[in-house]
Design a protein around this motif. Structure first.
Motif, PDB file in Angstrom:
ATOM      1  N   GLY A  21       1.563  52.771   9.171  1.00 57.57           N
ATOM      2  CA  GLY A  21       2.756  52.688   9.948  1.00 57.57           C
ATOM      3  C   GLY A  21       3.312  54.126  10.044  1.00 57.57           C
ATOM      4  N   ARG A  22       4.600  54.290  10.449  1.00 52.14           N
ATOM      5  CA  ARG A  22       5.183  55.760  10.429  1.00 52.14           C
ATOM      6  C   ARG A  22       5.399  56.328   9.350  1.00 52.14           C
ATOM      7  N   LEU A  23       5.689  55.438   8.155  1.00 52.74           N
ATOM      8  CA  LEU A  23       6.051  56.128   6.807  1.00 52.74           C
ATOM      9  C   LEU A  23       4.656  56.280   5.898  1.00 52.74           C
ATOM     10  N   ARG A  60       3.338  45.925   3.373  1.00 54.60           N
ATOM     11  CA  ARG A  60       4.356  45.896   4.588  1.00 54.60           C
ATOM     12  C   ARG A  60       5.555  46.555   4.050  1.00 54.60           C
ATOM     13  N   ASP A  61       6.170  47.448   4.924  1.00 50.15           N
ATOM     14  CA  ASP A  61       7.522  47.851   4.394  1.00 50.15           C
ATOM     15  C   ASP A  61       8.349  47.226   4.143  1.00 50.15           C
ATOM     16  N   ASP A  62       8.643  45.817   5.048  1.00 49.14           N
ATOM     17  CA  ASP A  62       9.487  44.852   4.650  1.00 49.14           C
ATOM     18  C   ASP A  62       9.730  44.085   3.441  1.00 49.14           C
ATOM     19  N   ASP A  63       8.400  44.485   2.577  1.00 45.65           N
ATOM     20  CA  ASP A  63       8.033  43.756   1.411  1.00 45.65           C
ATOM     21  C   ASP A  63       8.555  44.621   0.399  1.00 45.65           C
ATOM     22  N   THR A 136      15.204  41.955  14.171  1.00 48.38           N
ATOM     23  CA  THR A 136      14.596  41.574  12.844  1.00 48.38           C
ATOM     24  C   THR A 136      15.509  42.120  11.977  1.00 48.38           C
ATOM     25  N   TYR A 137      16.620  42.596  12.253  1.00 49.05           N
ATOM     26  CA  TYR A 137      17.990  43.201  11.594  1.00 49.05           C
ATOM     27  C   TYR A 137      19.119  42.485  11.739  1.00 49.05           C
ATOM     28  N   PRO A 138      19.109  41.106  11.366  1.00 50.54           N
ATOM     29  CA  PRO A 138      20.178  40.301  11.538  1.00 50.54           C
ATOM     30  C   PRO A 138      21.584  40.670  10.766  1.00 50.54           C
ATOM     31  N   VAL A 161       9.994  42.021  18.921  1.00 52.46           N
ATOM     32  CA  VAL A 161      11.253  42.091  19.230  1.00 52.46           C
ATOM     33  C   VAL A 161      11.427  42.410  20.729  1.00 52.46           C
ATOM     34  N   GLU A 162      10.821  43.584  20.994  1.00 54.92           N
ATOM     35  CA  GLU A 162      10.777  44.421  22.247  1.00 54.92           C
ATOM     36  C   GLU A 162      10.302  43.383  23.503  1.00 54.92           C
ATOM     37  N   ILE A 163       9.652  42.399  23.304  1.00 58.57           N
ATOM     38  CA  ILE A 163       9.133  41.611  24.749  1.00 58.57           C
ATOM     39  C   ILE A 163      10.250  40.392  24.691  1.00 58.57           C
ATOM     40  N   CYS A 174      18.068  44.499  19.085  1.00 61.73           N
ATOM     41  CA  CYS A 174      18.487  45.585  18.170  1.00 61.73           C
ATOM     42  C   CYS A 174      17.300  45.813  17.658  1.00 61.73           C
ATOM     43  N   ASP A 175      16.643  46.907  17.648  1.00 66.20           N
ATOM     44  CA  ASP A 175      15.534  47.481  16.848  1.00 66.20           C
ATOM     45  C   ASP A 175      15.527  48.931  16.738  1.00 66.20           C
ATOM     46  N   LEU A 176      14.394  49.183  15.912  1.00 65.61           N
ATOM     47  CA  LEU A 176      14.376  50.540  15.454  1.00 65.61           C
ATOM     48  C   LEU A 176      13.647  51.416  16.680  1.00 65.61           C
ATOM     49  N   VAL A 177      14.177  52.606  16.929  1.00 61.55           N
ATOM     50  CA  VAL A 177      13.781  53.427  17.906  1.00 61.55           C
ATOM     51  C   VAL A 177      13.482  54.998  17.490  1.00 61.55           C
ATOM     52  N   SER A 178      12.124  55.102  17.518  1.00 54.82           N
ATOM     53  CA  SER A 178      11.738  56.526  16.939  1.00 54.82           C
ATOM     54  C   SER A 178      11.504  57.485  18.170  1.00 54.82           C
ATOM     55  N   SER A 179      10.337  57.346  18.832  1.00 51.92           N
ATOM     56  CA  SER A 179      10.084  58.197  19.834  1.00 51.92           C
ATOM     57  C   SER A 179      10.753  57.474  21.173  1.00 51.92           C
ATOM     58  N   GLY A 180      10.708  56.129  21.188  1.00 60.01           N
ATOM     59  CA  GLY A 180      11.211  55.681  22.200  1.00 60.01           C
ATOM     60  C   GLY A 180      10.201  55.010  23.081  1.00 60.01           C
ATOM     61  N   ALA A 181       9.013  55.245  22.758  1.00 67.53           N
ATOM     62  CA  ALA A 181       7.744  54.835  23.482  1.00 67.53           C
ATOM     63  C   ALA A 181       7.977  53.433  23.617  1.00 67.53           C
ATOM     64  N   THR A 182       7.983  52.550  22.645  1.00 72.52           N
ATOM     65  CA  THR A 182       8.035  51.001  22.551  1.00 72.52           C
ATOM     66  C   THR A 182       8.996  50.305  23.495  1.00 72.52           C
ATOM     67  N   LEU A 183      10.300  51.078  23.472  1.00 69.19           N
ATOM     68  CA  LEU A 183      11.236  50.492  24.473  1.00 69.19           C
ATOM     69  C   LEU A 183      10.714  50.924  25.897  1.00 69.19           C
TER      70      LEU A 183
HETATM   71  C1  PRP Z   1       9.319  50.294  14.843  1.00 70.32           C
HETATM   72  C2  PRP Z   1       9.993  49.248  15.976  1.00 70.32           C
HETATM   73  C3  PRP Z   1       9.321  49.571  16.960  1.00 70.32           C
HETATM   74  C4  PRP Z   1       8.501  51.065  16.923  1.00 70.32           C
HETATM   75  C5  PRP Z   1       9.482  51.982  17.558  1.00 70.32           C
HETATM   76  O1  PRP Z   1       8.578  49.682  13.882  1.00 70.32           O
HETATM   77  O2  PRP Z   1       9.902  47.845  15.453  1.00 70.32           O
HETATM   78  O3  PRP Z   1       8.203  48.764  17.072  1.00 70.32           O
HETATM   79  O4  PRP Z   1       9.092  51.307  15.491  1.00 70.32           O
HETATM   80  O5  PRP Z   1       8.863  53.361  17.588  1.00 70.32           O
HETATM   81  P1  PRP Z   1       8.899  54.243  18.884  1.00 70.32           P
HETATM   82  O6  PRP Z   1      10.406  54.388  19.262  1.00 70.32           O
HETATM   83  O7  PRP Z   1       8.334  55.385  18.460  1.00 70.32           O
HETATM   84  O8  PRP Z   1       8.245  53.474  19.993  1.00 70.32           O
HETATM   85  P2  PRP Z   1       8.359  49.741  12.574  1.00 70.32           P
HETATM   86  O9  PRP Z   1       7.762  51.336  12.308  1.00 70.32           O
HETATM   87  O10 PRP Z   1       9.360  49.617  11.604  1.00 70.32           O
HETATM   88  O11 PRP Z   1       7.083  48.942  12.132  1.00 70.32           O
HETATM   89  P3  PRP Z   1       7.073  47.429  11.880  1.00 70.32           P
HETATM   90  O12 PRP Z   1       8.221  46.812  12.632  1.00 70.32           O
HETATM   91  O13 PRP Z   1       5.932  46.767  12.082  1.00 70.32           O
HETATM   92  O14 PRP Z   1       7.461  47.289  10.461  1.00 70.32           O
END
Ligand code: PRP
Ligand code: ZN
Length: 304
Positions: A21-23, A60-63, A136-138, A161-163, A174-183
Motif C-alpha cells: 500500500g501507499r505507506l 494490514r495498516d488497519d490492524d 470505514t472511518y465512522p 467505499v468508493e462504489i 467519507c474516505d481517504l484521498v491521496s492523488s484523487g484517482a480513486t474518486l
Molecule cells: C485509500 C482509500 C482509497 C485510496 C485513495 O486506501 O481507501 O482507496 O487510498 O488514493 P488515491 O486518492 O491516490 O486514489 P488506503 O491506502 O488506506 O488502503 P486501504 O484502504 O486498502 O487500507
C-alpha cells in the motif's frame, strides 16, 4: 502467532508496517536509512532484523493500532487517520488508549474527505443533512458531523467505499484521498476535508521497561537524524566579506554558517546546512548576490 508466546520475548523490538500500500515502501526506506536490515521470511510477513534486534511485521495498516494495544508489536508506522479512528473506537466504548503518536514522518500525506457524485451541485456541508454517508472511518465522521451539527446516516463499510453510491448503498462517502484517482475513477468529487493525515510512528503510551527502551531510543535518534536531513544539503561557497549580508538574506532556511577567511584576501569560505530545496534558480540568485564557487553536497547521515 499467539500473544502469550510473544509476551515472553522481550529482547527484540518489533515494528509493524503496512504489507502493501501507499505507506509500505516509504516506511521500509525510512527504517533502512536508519540502519536496519532484515532477512525476509518465506511468507514475506515477518522480517528478521539482522543489523539490530529489530524485526518487522508486515500487516494490514488497519490492524497496526490493535497489534500495539495487544502487545504483539512494539511500534508501528501507520496513517494518523487509522490511529485516530482506533483511538476513537476505544474511547467510544470507555476503553483506555494504550498507544499514541510518537512522531509524524512527513510522508504519505492524504486527506480524509467527504466526496459526493460529480453531478451534485455542492453548496456546503448542510446539504449532507438526512443523507447516507458510507465510510470505514465512522468515529471520525460522526465526530465531525456532531461538530457541524449535521444529522446524517453513517453507513459503516469494511472497504470499497468508493462504489457505495453507485450501488445505492449511500449518497456520499467519507474516505481517504491521496492523488484523487480513486474518486475520479468512480465519478465522485471531494468536497470537504475532515482530517489532514500523514504517516506517523505509533508506540505505546507507557515507556518500555526492558531492553526495548534502549532499542527504541536508538531508533528514534537515528530516525530524527534521517527526518532532519531529508531535504537538507550542505552548501559550500565563497563570498566577499561585504557581499555576505546580501547572500545570507537568500538563505533563511540555512543553519548559521561556519566561515573562515581565504588567506590574504577579503574573501570568506563558508559552509552551511540548508533545509530547503537547493534549485538551480536559487544558486543563480546566490551568485548574483555575490557568492561564487557554489557547491551543493548531499548529506547522508546526521547525529545531533
Ligand atoms: C485509500 C482509500 C482509497 C485510496 C485513495 O486506501 O481507501 O482507496 O487510498 O488514493 P488515491 O486518492 O491516490 O486514489 P488506503 O491506502 O488506506 O488502503 P486501504 O484502504 O486498502 O487500507
Ligand atoms: Zn487501510
Amino acid at each position: 502467532m499467539n500473544t502469550a508466546a510473544n509476551a515472553a520475548v522481550r529482547d527484540r523490538l518489533r515494528i509493524a508496517i503496512q504489507k502493501s500500500g501507499r505507506l509500505s515502501e516509504p516506511a521500509r526506506a525510512l527504517l533502512s536509512s536508519s540502519g536496519l536490515s532484515w532477512r525476509e521470511s518465506r511468507d514475506r510477513l515477518f522480517c528478521y532484523g539482522e543489523s539490530l534486534p529489530v524485526d518487522l511485521l508486515l500487516v494490514r495498516d488497519d490492524d497496526i493500532p490493535g497489534l500495539i494495544a495487544d502487545g504483539v508489536c512494539d511500534l508501528g508506522v501507520v496513517g494518523r487517520n487509522v490511529l485516530l479512528e482506533h483511538a476513537g473506537e476505544r474511547a467510544g466504548v470507555g476503553a483506555s488508549v494504550p498507544f499514541r503518536e510518537w512522531r509524524s514522518l512527513g510522508f504519505g500525506g492524504c486527506k480524509l474527505s467527504i466526496a459526493v457524485p460529480e453531478g451534485w451541485d455542492w453548496r456546503g456541508a448542510a446539504q449532507l443533512a438526512g443523507k447516507r454517508i458510507a465510510t470505514t472511518y465512522p468515529n471520525q465522521l460522526r465526530a465531525w458531523l456532531h461538530e457541524q451539527q449535521i444529522a446524517a446516516d453513517v453507513v459503516v463499510l469494511n472497504g470499497s467505499v468508493e462504489i457505495a453510491p453507485r450501488l445505492g448503498q449511500a449518497d456520499a462517502i467519507c474516505d481517504l484521498v491521496s492523488s484523487g484517482a480513486t474518486l475520479a475513477a468512480n465519478q465522485l468529487k471531494p468536497v470537504q476535508v475532515i482530517l489532514h493525515s500523514e504517516a506517523v510512528l505509533v508506540g505505546p503510551t507507557q515507556p518500555f521497561d526492558d531492553v526495548r527502551a534502549e532499542l527504541a531510543d536508538l531508533l528514534l535518534r537515528r530516525m530524527d537524524g534521517v527526518l532532519r536531513i531529508r531535504d537538507s544539503k550542505l552548501l559550500l561557497f565563497q563570498a566577499a566579506r561585504d557581499a555576505l549580508p546580501h547572500v545570507l538574506q537568500l538563505l533563511p532556511d540555512a543553519e548559521p554558517p561556519t566561515m573562515c577567511a581565504v588567506d590574504g584576501t577579503e574573501t570568506l569560505a563558508l559552509q552551511t546546512l540548508c533545509h530547503g530545496a537547493m534549485t538551480w534558480q536559487r544558486l543563480e540568485d546566490l551568485k548574483r548576490a555575490g557568492a561564487h564557487g557554489l557547491m551543493v553536497v548531499p548529506v547522508e547521515r546526521m547525529l545531533a
